[in-house]
Enzyme design. Structure first.
Site, mmCIF file in Angstrom:
data_model
loop_
_atom_site.group_PDB
_atom_site.id
_atom_site.type_symbol
_atom_site.label_atom_id
_atom_site.label_comp_id
_atom_site.label_asym_id
_atom_site.label_seq_id
_atom_site.Cartn_x
_atom_site.Cartn_y
_atom_site.Cartn_z
ATOM 1 N N GLU A 207 1.228 -0.939 -0.120
ATOM 2 C CA GLU A 207 0.122 0.218 -0.187
ATOM 3 C C GLU A 207 0.853 1.094 -0.322
ATOM 4 O O GLU A 207 1.587 2.006 1.239
ATOM 5 C CB GLU A 207 -0.619 -0.166 1.346
ATOM 6 C CG GLU A 207 -1.567 -1.327 1.683
ATOM 7 C CD GLU A 207 -3.132 -1.031 0.933
ATOM 8 O OE1 GLU A 207 -2.895 0.430 0.004
ATOM 9 O OE2 GLU A 207 -3.439 -1.970 0.294
ATOM 10 N N CYS A 241 -2.056 9.626 2.821
ATOM 11 C CA CYS A 241 -1.285 9.085 0.911
ATOM 12 C C CYS A 241 -2.987 9.762 -0.083
ATOM 13 O O CYS A 241 -2.218 9.499 -1.031
ATOM 14 C CB CYS A 241 -1.091 7.889 1.664
ATOM 15 S SG CYS A 241 -2.744 6.693 2.070
HETATM 16 P P1 NAD Z 1 7.980 4.684 4.905
HETATM 17 O O1 NAD Z 1 8.298 3.852 3.627
HETATM 18 O O2 NAD Z 1 10.090 5.681 4.912
HETATM 19 O O3 NAD Z 1 7.875 3.841 5.663
HETATM 20 C C1 NAD Z 1 7.294 3.208 5.779
HETATM 21 C C2 NAD Z 1 7.687 1.334 6.252
HETATM 22 O O4 NAD Z 1 8.744 1.118 6.713
HETATM 23 C C3 NAD Z 1 7.857 2.295 8.560
HETATM 24 O O5 NAD Z 1 7.499 0.791 9.333
HETATM 25 C C4 NAD Z 1 9.772 1.885 8.344
HETATM 26 O O6 NAD Z 1 10.462 1.456 9.608
HETATM 27 C C5 NAD Z 1 9.537 0.868 7.042
HETATM 28 N N1 NAD Z 1 11.342 1.202 6.891
HETATM 29 C C6 NAD Z 1 11.819 2.376 6.158
HETATM 30 N N2 NAD Z 1 12.834 2.828 5.453
HETATM 31 C C7 NAD Z 1 12.715 1.281 5.576
HETATM 32 C C8 NAD Z 1 14.154 0.240 4.864
HETATM 33 N N3 NAD Z 1 15.157 0.972 4.360
HETATM 34 N N4 NAD Z 1 14.195 -1.099 4.961
HETATM 35 C C9 NAD Z 1 13.170 -1.654 5.626
HETATM 36 N N5 NAD Z 1 11.981 -0.887 6.167
HETATM 37 C C10 NAD Z 1 12.200 0.503 5.631
HETATM 38 O O7 NAD Z 1 6.362 5.947 4.459
HETATM 39 P P2 NAD Z 1 6.013 6.319 5.436
HETATM 40 O O8 NAD Z 1 6.901 8.156 5.485
HETATM 41 O O9 NAD Z 1 6.194 6.334 6.784
HETATM 42 O O10 NAD Z 1 5.473 6.639 4.887
HETATM 43 C C11 NAD Z 1 4.554 7.668 3.892
HETATM 44 C C12 NAD Z 1 4.250 7.154 2.226
HETATM 45 O O11 NAD Z 1 3.290 5.832 2.716
HETATM 46 C C13 NAD Z 1 3.707 8.325 1.646
HETATM 47 O O12 NAD Z 1 4.508 7.670 0.094
HETATM 48 C C14 NAD Z 1 2.485 7.351 1.689
HETATM 49 O O13 NAD Z 1 1.569 8.332 0.700
HETATM 50 C C15 NAD Z 1 2.299 6.341 2.176
HETATM 51 N N6 NAD Z 1 1.525 5.884 2.130
HETATM 52 C C16 NAD Z 1 0.581 4.949 1.993
HETATM 53 C C17 NAD Z 1 -0.496 4.577 2.210
HETATM 54 C C18 NAD Z 1 -1.606 3.111 1.974
HETATM 55 O O14 NAD Z 1 -2.620 3.275 2.136
HETATM 56 N N7 NAD Z 1 -1.745 3.680 0.146
HETATM 57 C C19 NAD Z 1 -1.120 5.097 3.120
HETATM 58 C C20 NAD Z 1 0.044 5.701 3.766
HETATM 59 C C21 NAD Z 1 0.564 6.149 3.153
#
Ligand code: NAD
Length: 453
Positions: A207, A241
């Site tokens: 997602e 998002c």
């Molecule tokens: P992110 O990708 O930075 O982090 C998401 C998760 O991944 C966190 O739990 C984090 O600890 C983990 N993570 C981060 N870097 C990592 C790595 N290098 N290796 C493994 N795990 C890692 O995203 P965010 O900043 O938490 O959220 C923002 C993004 O998420 C935006 O692009 C937003 O659009 C999207 N989003 C999508 C939805 C949806 O339902 N489609 C909902 C909310 C947010």
């Protein structure tokens, strides 16, 4: 970490999670844990980014309670064996599909709606009879800690366990052999998750996000459109998002739209003290957003305060697709307005960007609506509204292309954590000899007669 996963895998093999009353019980525990501790949840999220009780209840907990109610209500129906017709070739037989849980699932949450985005996938995972390891986002550290405390104190870790951590912990988790990985977050990290899952051929639901456009066409009801759009954009200070990322407005409506946007934003009084606005989650995101505000393009807002991680609701005008605000998903309270004179050209500009998570069309013209809905590929969206499609559990929620793989919510959530086992069930009282040796011309003639294509 390994020990928790092994414990969950062993427990799953015991078949205990397959009983429907066991699953209902887990959902009830989750509901009670949340309901009995709402104050702790409100305190934690306020400390993290000043999100109010009103916004937390309406945009996080209410959705979760509804998901739990929906899953409990429909579980028997969803988990039932489904009969399908049998083709003539297999006569006599019965055919059916048996839903079965996948096993031990890893759910990785994002920070922006920390309770809803972490726990909404847990509901269908437990309802489908799986065990769950949840890794919430580490950025809102108080909400991560309160979820870990409440879940780990109230659930058997063999069924549902919260593991806290950031990149190193998630990297370690991703090396383990799960039966399903459900990830919410950025496209960049989604790719890391997908690659790691491929090592074990683990199925994934991703997602992710994207730049979700909102079309304001000539024939829309401007005042109600702007009212809905402003709410959807500035909820959670734009850190949503499916927030409208930017507006494409018919040139003839531009001046009126800008004026109405300003009036509506002022009417809403977005402010921490009014319980309807939140902080930008951290300094890195504050700096990223600040760079998108080109002073010469600010029509409204533009004030910031780094100490409070505050960015005023901001409207940018005369924006083009090459401006900084159009280079990546905004994910903050900045709203670029791009005028168009030719709708087809505007549609083709949107299609040059990666497929967005959402698209919104504000119009009362049926042809225009159909044109936009059918021409652009996007995860899901709304007509004359924005964001609210997420609240209907009958609408599968997910992205397409760079914005996601797979869907959840309601029955789609149950499907996402379920394997559908197809069974052909044959009696032994009849056995036609046709497929067996010897392969005589007469038998082939009969086979051809049976298999009339
Ligand atoms: P992110 O990708 O930075 O982090 C998401 C998760 O991944 C966190 O739990 C984090 O600890 C983990 N993570 C981060 N870097 C990592 C790595 N290098 N290796 C493994 N795990 C890692 O995203 P965010 O900043 O938490 O959220 C923002 C993004 O998420 C935006 O692009 C937003 O659009 C999207 N989003 C999508 C939805 C949806 O339902 N489609 C909902 C909310 C947010």
């Amino acid at each position: 970490m390994k020990q928790h996963i092994t414990q969950q895998k062993e427990f799953f093999l015991s078949q205990t999670t397959k009983a429907l009353d066991f699953r209902i019980k887990q959902l009830t525990i989750l509901q009670e844990v949340l309901q009995n501790n709402e104050n702790l949840l409100y305190e934690a999220i306020y400390k993290d980014f000043k999100k109010s009780e009103f916004d937390t209840f309406t945009s996080e907990l209410a959705l979760l309670y509804n998901d739990i109610k929906e899953a409990k209500h429909n579980l028997k129906k969803w988990a039932r064996k489904k009969r399908v017709s049998t083709n003539f070739l297999n006569f006599p037989a019965r055919s059916y599909i048996l839903p079965e849980p996948l096993g031990t699932c890893l759910i990785i949450g994002a920070w922006n709606y920390p309770y809803q985005l972490s726990l909404a996938p847990v509901v269908p995972a437990l309802a489908a009879g799986n065990t769950v390891i949840l890794k919430p986002s580490e950025l809102p550290k108080n909400t991560s800690a309160v979820m870990a405390k409440l879940i780990n104190e109230n659930f058997d870790p063999a069924v549902f366990k919260v593991v806290e951590g950031g990149v190193p912990e998630t990297t370690e988790l991703l090396k383990q052999d799960f039966d399903k990985i459900f990830f919410t977050g950025s496209t960049k990290v989604g790719k890391i998750v997908y690659k790691a899952a491929a090592e074990n051929l683990t199925p994934v639901t991703l997602e992710m996000g994207g730049k979700s456009p909102a079309f304001i066409t000539e024939d829309c009801n401007l005042s109600i459109s702007v009212k809905r759009l402003v709410w959807a954009k500035f909820l959670n200070a734009g850190q949503t998002c499916i927030a409208p990322d930017y507006i494409l407005v018919a040139k003839s409506m531009e001046a009126n739209l800008l004026k109405t946007l300003k009036e509506e934003i002022e009417k809403e009084h977005f402010d921490f003290k009014n319980d309807n606005y939140v902080q930008i989650i951290n300094d890195a995101n504050f700096d990223r957003l600040h760079k998108m505000i080109q002073p010469e393009k600010v029509f409204y807002g533009g004030n910031v305060n780094k100490k409070d991680r505050y960015i005023q609701p901001t409207v940018l005008q005369n924006v083009s697709f090459s401006d900084p605000a159009m280079e990546e998903e905004i994910f903050g309270p900045i709203l670029p307005v791009i005028p168009y004179t030719d709708l087809d050209k505007a549609i083709s500009d949107v299609k040059k960007l990666p497929k967005p998570l959402s698209c919104y069309v504000f119009t009362s013209n049926k042809k225009v609506k159909q044109k936009i809905l059918h021409n652009i590929s996007f995860g899901g969206g709304a007509v004359n509204d924005a964001v609210m499609h997420i609240s209907n559990p009958n609408l599968p929620f997910g992205g397409v292309g760079q914005s996601g793989i797979g869907n959840y919510h309601g029955k789609a959530g149950f499907d996402c954590f379920t394997h559908y086992k197809s069974i052909l069930d044959k009696p032994t009282w009849l056995e036609l000899p046709l497929k067996y040796y010897p392969h005589t011309p007469k038998r082939l003639k009969w086979i051809k007669r049976f298999l009339r294509f």
